[in-house]
Write an enzyme that holds these catalytic residues in place. Structure first.
Site, short mmCIF file in Angstrom:
data_model
loop_
_atom_site.label_atom_id
_atom_site.label_comp_id
_atom_site.label_asym_id
_atom_site.label_seq_id
_atom_site.Cartn_x
_atom_site.Cartn_y
_atom_site.Cartn_z
N GLY A 110 0.81 -1.22 0.00
CA GLY A 110 0.00 0.00 0.00
C GLY A 110 0.84 1.26 0.00
O GLY A 110 0.52 2.25 -0.68
N CYS A 111 1.93 1.25 0.75
CA CYS A 111 2.79 2.43 0.84
C CYS A 111 3.53 2.69 -0.46
O CYS A 111 3.77 3.83 -0.84
CB CYS A 111 3.79 2.26 1.99
N THR A 112 3.87 1.62 -1.17
CA THR A 112 4.51 1.76 -2.46
C THR A 112 3.53 2.34 -3.48
O THR A 112 3.87 3.24 -4.26
CB THR A 112 5.05 0.41 -2.96
N ALA A 115 3.10 6.09 -2.62
CA ALA A 115 4.27 6.88 -2.98
C ALA A 115 4.36 7.06 -4.49
O ALA A 115 4.64 8.17 -4.99
CB ALA A 115 5.53 6.21 -2.45
#
Length: 216
Positions: A110-112, A115
């Site tokens: 999710g963070c990738t 970003a």
């Protein structure tokens, strides 16, 4: 003992000893809880050991976290190290809109996605005259590798010990086991104009922040 969160036809296995009775929760999807060698289906969550998760019924769950930063307020100042190991202060950006987004961890699915979505829309943020700052507990070195791998053009700050996250009152998710994914938009005066929280749809943070920036 590894287990899984199941859908409507199954229930969540309890961590509590067999002699206690805890409520079980039926879910609509099967979400496995994985070992260290695998990535969790929960965006941003890493497990170091296989284990079961017991979740109380939503109707009885109450969070004890209350936001310390609200819309219309000036958030606490901070100085943190960026991906190059340089100190960066929030006050540096006063006079222009700033998007500050807190995320769980580098390299998680999710963070990738989040970003990269900020990266892909970065020209739109620049056109709005805004700076983008991502903050997580990861080290400056981790941020540097993350930024290099995905060609991230914006600042990533290392909040070791989650000091700033706590000062800003960013709420946790998944019953306190997962660091929250929360985005703040500050106007030119440093006043918060938007607080957006959405753990499992990370890309939506970009849409919501661009909407508010266009109105500033």
């Amino acid at each position: 003992m590894a287990s899984s969160l199941s859908l409507s036809s199954h229930t969540v296995a309890s961590l509590f000893p067999s002699h206690t009775s805890k409520p079980q929760l039926s879910l609509s999807k099967s979400i496995p809880i994985l070992t260290k060698s695998s990535q969790s289906q929960f965006h941003g969550l890493k497990f170091s050991h296989p284990y079961s998760l017991s979740i109380p019924r939503f109707s009885t769950f109450k969070t004890s976290i209350s936001a310390k930063v609200n819309k219309g307020t000036v958030p606490p100042a901070f100085t943190l190290k960026d991906q190059d190991g340089k100190n960066v202060s929030l006050s540096k950006f006063k006079g222009k809109p700033v998007v500050v987004y807190f995320y769980p961890a580098d390299e998680t699915p999710g963070c990738t996605k989040q970003a990269c979505a900020f990266r892909d829309s970065y020209e739109k943020f620049k056109k709005a005259g805004a700076e983008v700052i991502g903050i997580s507990v990861d080290s400056a070195e981790s941020h540097k590798n993350f930024a290099k791998k995905y060609r991230l053009p914006f600042t990533l700050l290392s909040d070791e010990g989650n000091k700033v996250r706590k000062e800003w009152g960013v709420p946790s998710d998944l019953f306190g086991t997962l660091p929250g994914r929360q985005t703040y938009v500050l106007d030119k005066k440093g006043v918060v104009q938007l607080i957006y929280n959405n753990q499992f749809q990370p890309e939506k943070h970009i849409d919501e922040t661009l909407k508010i920036l266009q109105s500033l």
